[in-house]
Write a protein that holds these residues in place. Structure first.
Motif, mmCIF file in Angstrom:
data_model
loop_
_atom_site.group_PDB
_atom_site.id
_atom_site.type_symbol
_atom_site.label_atom_id
_atom_site.label_comp_id
_atom_site.label_asym_id
_atom_site.label_seq_id
_atom_site.Cartn_x
_atom_site.Cartn_y
_atom_site.Cartn_z
ATOM 1 N N THR A 148 1.036 -1.303 -0.072
ATOM 2 C CA THR A 148 -0.010 0.182 -0.057
ATOM 3 C C THR A 148 0.902 1.307 -0.132
ATOM 4 N N LEU A 149 1.911 1.420 0.852
ATOM 5 C CA LEU A 149 2.847 2.253 0.752
ATOM 6 C C LEU A 149 3.480 2.583 -0.603
ATOM 7 N N THR A 150 3.969 1.541 -1.092
ATOM 8 C CA THR A 150 4.671 1.646 -2.437
ATOM 9 C C THR A 150 3.566 2.114 -3.418
ATOM 10 N N MET A 151 2.189 1.837 -3.368
ATOM 11 C CA MET A 151 1.147 2.127 -4.572
ATOM 12 C C MET A 151 1.181 3.727 -4.065
ATOM 13 N N LYS A 152 0.855 4.236 -2.894
ATOM 14 C CA LYS A 152 0.803 5.378 -2.698
ATOM 15 C C LYS A 152 1.857 6.564 -3.310
ATOM 16 N N CYS A 153 2.797 6.038 -3.521
ATOM 17 C CA CYS A 153 3.821 6.739 -4.088
ATOM 18 C C CYS A 153 4.256 6.633 -5.587
ATOM 19 N N GLU A 154 3.711 5.497 -6.143
ATOM 20 C CA GLU A 154 3.768 5.488 -7.356
ATOM 21 C C GLU A 154 3.177 6.462 -8.332
ATOM 22 N N GLY A 155 4.119 6.705 -9.605
ATOM 23 C CA GLY A 155 3.574 7.884 -10.522
ATOM 24 C C GLY A 155 3.953 9.154 -10.327
ATOM 25 N N LEU A 156 4.884 9.425 -8.910
ATOM 26 C CA LEU A 156 5.161 10.834 -8.415
ATOM 27 C C LEU A 156 6.650 11.233 -9.061
ATOM 28 N N ASP A 157 6.683 12.235 -9.266
ATOM 29 C CA ASP A 157 7.992 12.901 -9.409
ATOM 30 C C ASP A 157 8.973 12.948 -8.083
ATOM 31 N N PRO A 158 10.155 13.398 -8.133
ATOM 32 C CA PRO A 158 10.698 13.750 -6.921
ATOM 33 C C PRO A 158 10.276 14.898 -5.977
ATOM 34 N N GLU A 159 9.737 15.903 -6.820
ATOM 35 C CA GLU A 159 9.155 17.015 -6.238
ATOM 36 C C GLU A 159 7.937 16.572 -5.432
ATOM 37 N N GLN A 160 7.113 16.056 -6.105
ATOM 38 C CA GLN A 160 6.020 15.488 -5.434
ATOM 39 C C GLN A 160 5.982 14.535 -4.121
ATOM 40 N N LEU A 161 7.027 13.731 -4.365
ATOM 41 C CA LEU A 161 7.313 12.711 -3.225
ATOM 42 C C LEU A 161 7.893 13.751 -1.987
ATOM 43 N N ALA A 162 8.702 14.543 -2.324
ATOM 44 C CA ALA A 162 9.266 15.520 -1.263
ATOM 45 C C ALA A 162 8.383 16.700 -0.768
ATOM 46 N N ARG A 163 7.126 16.687 -1.337
ATOM 47 C CA ARG A 163 6.313 17.675 -1.065
ATOM 48 C C ARG A 163 5.761 17.507 0.337
ATOM 49 N N ARG A 164 5.927 18.799 1.431
ATOM 50 C CA ARG A 164 5.562 18.411 2.740
ATOM 51 C C ARG A 164 4.335 18.724 3.082
ATOM 52 N N SER A 165 3.781 18.258 4.123
ATOM 53 C CA SER A 165 2.373 18.314 4.399
ATOM 54 C C SER A 165 2.033 19.685 5.027
ATOM 55 N N GLU A 185 -3.460 12.398 -1.603
ATOM 56 C CA GLU A 185 -4.633 13.130 -1.903
ATOM 57 C C GLU A 185 -4.220 14.793 -2.128
ATOM 58 N N CYS A 186 -3.348 15.311 -1.244
ATOM 59 C CA CYS A 186 -3.115 16.670 -1.423
ATOM 60 C C CYS A 186 -2.223 17.023 -2.525
ATOM 61 N N ILE A 187 -1.588 16.184 -2.899
ATOM 62 C CA ILE A 187 -0.688 16.089 -4.003
ATOM 63 C C ILE A 187 -1.240 16.302 -5.503
ATOM 64 N N ASP A 188 -2.266 15.267 -5.737
ATOM 65 C CA ASP A 188 -2.741 15.162 -7.048
ATOM 66 C C ASP A 188 -4.159 14.960 -6.887
ATOM 67 N N GLY A 189 -4.871 14.658 -5.683
ATOM 68 C CA GLY A 189 -6.228 14.443 -5.421
ATOM 69 C C GLY A 189 -6.395 13.041 -5.530
ATOM 70 N N ARG A 190 -5.433 11.965 -5.735
ATOM 71 C CA ARG A 190 -5.893 10.882 -5.918
ATOM 72 C C ARG A 190 -6.325 10.197 -4.623
ATOM 73 N N VAL A 191 -7.541 9.626 -4.533
ATOM 74 C CA VAL A 191 -7.973 9.137 -3.283
ATOM 75 C C VAL A 191 -7.788 7.629 -2.856
ATOM 76 N N GLY A 192 -7.708 7.161 -1.733
ATOM 77 C CA GLY A 192 -7.135 5.803 -1.412
ATOM 78 C C GLY A 192 -8.315 5.197 -0.683
ATOM 79 N N GLN A 193 -8.343 3.698 -0.761
ATOM 80 C CA GLN A 193 -9.279 2.983 0.124
ATOM 81 C C GLN A 193 -8.948 2.753 1.154
#
Length: 186
Positions: free
Chosen positions: A50-67, A178-186
């Protein structure tokens, strides 16, 4: 006009899910595993995926974006944090000298998470290596009641704590994604 991304999902059958059931690598056909240890390992594997899936498809800037400030939490920081935690768990069950921190003291795992592809690659590599090392260290102790290390931590306690840690951070990852690109999780 607002700065918030529109909520979305790749799922088509259940629009509030991360992925359709037939495409979700966490969903397996058949009965759940037999036995307590197999069940615990199955849950741990699912949360790791699940953690890996939540990170998939994001670039370094998105992955490093702070909450939300003042938090330093980011998806990249979570990858680094969990690598650090896996290493620390091995320290709990070892009788030898503790392994050194991967990223430095205190919150360096989060503070040092910057938008750099080499750092992203290293975080994934570190996490995979540390997970494999902890798995290997525990594989030699199939008795969940066995107590290990200086503090006498039971294998069961360590397994449950690992699941709890990943589950908690997967909740954080849901919100971060969800804050990065709006993708929701289950």
């Amino acid at each position: 006009m607002n700065d918030h991304p529109e909520r979305w999902s790749q799922a088509t059958i259940h629009p509030d899910m991360w992925a359709d059931p037939d495409e979700d690598p966490r969903d397996k056909e058949g009965a759940s595993p037999d036995g307590e240890l197999a069940t615990l390992l199955d849950f741990l594997t699912g949360y790791r995926m699940t953690l890996t899936m939540k990170c998939e498809g994001l670039d370094p800037e998105q992955l490093a974006r702070r909450s939300v400030p003042p938090s330093t939490m980011s998806l990249l920081g979570l990858l680094r944090h969990l690598a650090e935690v896996e290493r620390d768990w091995r320290n709990w069950i070892s009788d030898g000298d503790p392994l050194p921190k991967l990223y430095g003291e205190r919150d360096a795992d989060f503070d040092g998470a910057v938008a750099d592809q080499a750092q992203v690659d290293a975080a994934y590599s570190d996490l995979a290596r540390e997970q494999a090392a902890t798995d290997a260290a525990l594989a030699g102790h199939p008795d969940l009641g066995e107590r290990l290390g200086e503090d006498g931590t039971s294998v069961r306690e360590l397994m449950v704590h690992r699941i709890e840690e990943y589950a908690r951070h997967c909740g954080h990852a849901d919100l971060l994604r969800e804050c990065i690109d709006g993708r929701v999780g289950q």
